[in-house]
Design a protein around this motif. Structure first.
Motif, short mmCIF file in Angstrom:
data_model
loop_
_atom_site.label_atom_id
_atom_site.label_comp_id
_atom_site.label_asym_id
_atom_site.label_seq_id
_atom_site.Cartn_x
_atom_site.Cartn_y
_atom_site.Cartn_z
N GLU A 187 0.79 -1.21 -0.12
CA GLU A 187 0.18 0.07 -0.12
C GLU A 187 0.85 1.37 0.01
O GLU A 187 2.05 1.41 0.39
N SER A 240 -1.54 6.90 -5.75
CA SER A 240 -1.31 7.54 -4.51
C SER A 240 -0.75 8.94 -4.56
O SER A 240 -0.95 9.88 -3.74
N ARG A 288 -5.48 6.49 -1.19
CA ARG A 288 -4.54 5.39 -0.58
C ARG A 288 -4.69 4.03 -1.30
O ARG A 288 -5.90 3.44 -1.46
N VAL A 292 -4.30 0.03 -2.06
CA VAL A 292 -3.90 -1.16 -1.69
C VAL A 292 -4.14 -2.21 -2.31
O VAL A 292 -5.16 -2.22 -3.17
#
Length: 322
Positions: free
Chosen positions: A22, A50, A55, A57
């Motif tokens: 992440e 990002s 965020r 992931v």
């Protein structure tokens, strides 16, 4: 990749240890990879999105990479894998009721199930390569595939536990990965016994400009460790998934969707796919389908082949929803 600020951790979900990559802060984008892939197939998207305030992931799904691989083939149904992802979101983002989902190949199949089972958790979906496939109550999947393609079709060859793994082991992990990642034939993939991918296993494979030896080696180190069984077990559950999802026959996906596919993708060129996607079938089952993008001259691994365009497509779509 570690040097670029991508963080790695292991999260306990649904009875297994799941490896997650992440980066970034903001609204969460869950990236779901396909076969034979890893979190790593999203490396370009993780860095780009990002940087745009998300965020990002990207887990290794069960059976892949640094995530646990349960031994039983029947531990890889859509209910298990969707369960893993819902539990992951509960663990790492308890404050975000809904997330963005970006998925490719088998990851797209899982994402469609996620949207069917838990639409309350998905803000919007960007599906790459694999459109929604409505359940046909009349016939199971493997029999249908055998009828259309015969026993040498790769999904049919994947059914018997251990058989294809032994053949892949003879060919070598790196070779298998290069064959899959560089596959550009828009026709169906056949793997006749003893014939591999239809060319001598010592014939050189020239990597395309978007894939380096180092990148192949990253994949190879992970698949050397795990083998291909975990990933192949997803195919071994096609009929079981069909049985388990009887209650969703005819159900619609009530999540906003953007679909992107390459015109050289073997999935897009399978019988009936283009008609379903472009002539109303897809929209009937995914009424919130907003856009279908067909990328010219692009094959199956589109997020790696054309990362900049894919990143722009993802961002243009999801930014409308927050």
């Amino acid at each position: 990749m570690e040097s670029e600020g991508i963080e790695h951790r292991t999260v306990q979900v649904n009875g297994i240890n799941m490896h997650v990559a992440e980066k970034g802060h903001g609204p969460l984008i869950l990236f779901i990879h396909g076969f034979p892939d890893l979190w790593y197939s999203w490396r370009h998207q993780i860095l780009a999105l990002s940087a745009l305030g998300y965020r990002t992931v990207a887990p290794d799904l069960r059976g892949y990479g640094d995530t646990d691989a349960p031994a039983s083939p029947s531990s890889y149904t859509c209910l298990h894998v969707v369960g893993d992802l819902v539990a992951l979101l509960d663990a790492i983002a308890p404050d975000q009721e809904q997330v963005f989902v970006v998925a490719h190949d088998w990851g797209s199949i899982i994402a469609w199930y996620l949207c069917l089972f838990r639409p309350d958790r998905v803000k919007a979906l960007v599906s790459l390569s694999v459109a929604f496939s409505p359940r046909n109550p009349q016939r199971k999947i493997i029999k249908s595939l055998q009828a259309v393609y015969g026993d040498d079709y790769y999904i049919c060859r994947f059914q018997e536990p251990g058989v294809i793994e032994a053949e892949f082991a003879q060919m070598g992990t790196t070779r298998i990965l290069k064959e899959f990642l560089t596959y550009r034939n828009p026709g169906p993939l056949f793997l006749p016994k003893g014939k591999g991918f239809g060319r001598p296993t010592d014939a050189p494979i020239v990597l395309p400009s978007w894939l380096s030896e180092d990148e192949v080696n990253y994949y190879a180190t992970k698949f050397e460790k795990t083998g291909f069984t975990g990933g192949i077990n997803y195919y071994r559950n096609l009929d079981l998934n069909w049985e388990l999802t009887t209650a969703w026959t005819g159900a619609q996906v009530k999540v906003p969707v953007k679909f992107i596919v390459g015109d050289q993708d073997l999935v897009y060129n399978s019988p009936g796919a283009k008609d379903f996607i472009h002539k109303g079938g897809f929209k009937k089952y995914a009424p919130l389908l907003e856009q279908v993008v067909v990328m010219e001259g692009v094959a199956h691994f589109l997020q790696q082949e054309k990362p900049d365009e894919i990143n722009t497509h993802i961002h243009d779509f999801i930014k409308k929803f927050h």
